[in-house]
Scaffold this motif. Structure first.
Motif, PDB file in Angstrom:
ATOM      1  N   SER A  58       6.404  10.002  11.112  1.00  0.00           N
ATOM      2  CA  SER A  58       7.418   8.983  10.826  1.00  0.00           C
ATOM      3  C   SER A  58       7.580   7.947  11.934  1.00  0.00           C
ATOM      4  O   SER A  58       7.950   6.813  11.662  1.00  0.00           O
ATOM      5  CB  SER A  58       8.766   9.654  10.546  1.00  0.00           C
ATOM      6  OG  SER A  58       9.233  10.329  11.699  1.00  0.00           O
ATOM      7  N   THR A  75       9.069  15.709   4.266  1.00  0.00           N
ATOM      8  CA  THR A  75       8.852  14.276   4.379  1.00  0.00           C
ATOM      9  C   THR A  75       9.561  13.523   3.262  1.00  0.00           C
ATOM     10  O   THR A  75       9.923  14.105   2.227  1.00  0.00           O
ATOM     11  CB  THR A  75       7.345  13.941   4.336  1.00  0.00           C
ATOM     12  OG1 THR A  75       7.152  12.556   4.618  1.00  0.00           O
ATOM     13  CG2 THR A  75       6.745  14.269   2.971  1.00  0.00           C
ATOM     14  N   ASN A 105       7.887  10.544   2.729  1.00  0.00           N
ATOM     15  CA  ASN A 105       6.729   9.666   2.545  1.00  0.00           C
ATOM     16  C   ASN A 105       5.832  10.247   1.457  1.00  0.00           C
ATOM     17  O   ASN A 105       5.127  11.233   1.666  1.00  0.00           O
ATOM     18  CB  ASN A 105       5.978   9.537   3.877  1.00  0.00           C
ATOM     19  CG  ASN A 105       4.893   8.478   3.815  1.00  0.00           C
ATOM     20  OD1 ASN A 105       4.202   8.329   2.811  1.00  0.00           O
ATOM     21  ND2 ASN A 105       4.733   7.744   4.911  1.00  0.00           N
TER      22      ASN A 105
END
Length: 289
Positions: A158, A183, A185
């Motif tokens: 990150s 995460t 993402n």
């Protein structure tokens, strides 16, 4: 093969429950925990590491709960990979990695640095003398020092720029070690995880194969997460529903933000099988349509 398992786990900070009766398995092929900040991902990971004790339910390691497991073996088999800031700024890189090794094996520091693509000469430096990507590789090398079966990675890319992220992902993909990835993402979880679990307000709202889950979500929250990712050259993402609304105190916790909310959503949705995955949504068929 299941490495770790959560069985109806509820976790709290003080008197406030933040994870609610979560059940999931950490299996081979990489497992992702997806969700926005505050969804309970890191709290659940801390329980998997034995750093938090459930107020109800159990964490299973093999055929034993963590309360009864041999913690020396567990600590060797399951290692955390935190963000690069976790390194002690006072310790040289070699000493930080060697801390996890017995004295007879401390010559392995150079091999571990090479394994994560770093020059062994960096062992004499301190963290502030390394780039962010180099520090993150050191954190991974330190976790690999004890030969773990499972890495629990909390947002490992990150704080890194895109090119450094790509190198870290290449490294993690090449490791012969299982991983639990925490995460928000979606591109990272698609790259590293065969299966994924989506958390909202401390509850699993959708679970299944990562590619299926992201290609065709069955829960409106999963779809909202996917649609919030901008595409190169495409229009800006459009938020649907009330993105600022807090989780509902009863019924479906997502209903105050959901564009498909209906009267039946005032009742808690069970986690049920649908289209090869599990989903907690009364309107899941409409989301898939």
């Amino acid at each position: 093969m299941t490495l770790l398992r959560a069985e109806r786990v509820t976790l709290a900070y003080g008197k406030r429950a933040v994870v609610h009766e979560v059940s999931l398995d950490i299996t081979e092929g990489g497992v992702g925990l997806i969700g926005e900040s505050g969804s309970g991902k890191t709290t659940l990971a801390r329980a998997f590491l034995g750093l938090l004790t459930p107020i109800s339910g159990n964490i299973w390691y093999g055929d034993q709960t963590l309360k009864k497991a041999d913690m020396r073996t567990f600590r060797k088999d399951v290692q955390p990979v935190f963000q690069a800031e976790a390194l002690d700024p006072r310790m040289r890189i070699g000493a930080s990695i060697a801390e996890a090794l017995p004295r007879s094996a401390r010559s392995r520091v150079q091999d571990l640095l090479e394994q994560v693509g770093l020059d062994p000469e960096l062992a004499t430096r301190r963290p502030h003398q390394l780039s962010g990507g180099q520090r993150q590789r050191v954190v991974i090398a330190r976790a690999l020092a004890v030969g773990p079966r499972l890495l629990i990675l909390d947002e490992p890319t990150s704080a890194l720029d895109v090119t450094v992220q790509a190198r870290i992902l290449d490294l993690l993909s090449a490791l012969d070690t299982e991983r639990l990835l925490i995460t928000h993402n979606l591109a990272v979880v698609r790259r590293l995880c065969r299966t994924s679990h989506v958390l909202f307000a401390g509850r699993v709202v959708e679970s299944g194969p990562t590619d299926d889950l992201l290609e065709n979500p069955a829960h409106p929250y999963t779809r909202a997460l996917r649609d919030a990712v901008p595409t190169l050259g495409g229009p800006p993402p459009e938020a649907k529903g009330r993105t600022e609304a807090v989780p509902a105190p009863s019924g479906c916790p997502f209903r105050l933000r959901c564009p498909l909310a209906a009267p039946e959503c005032e009742q808690p949705p069970p986690l049920r099988e649908l289209a090869g995955r599990q989903v907690a949504c009364h309107r899941a068929e409409d989301v898939l349509a």
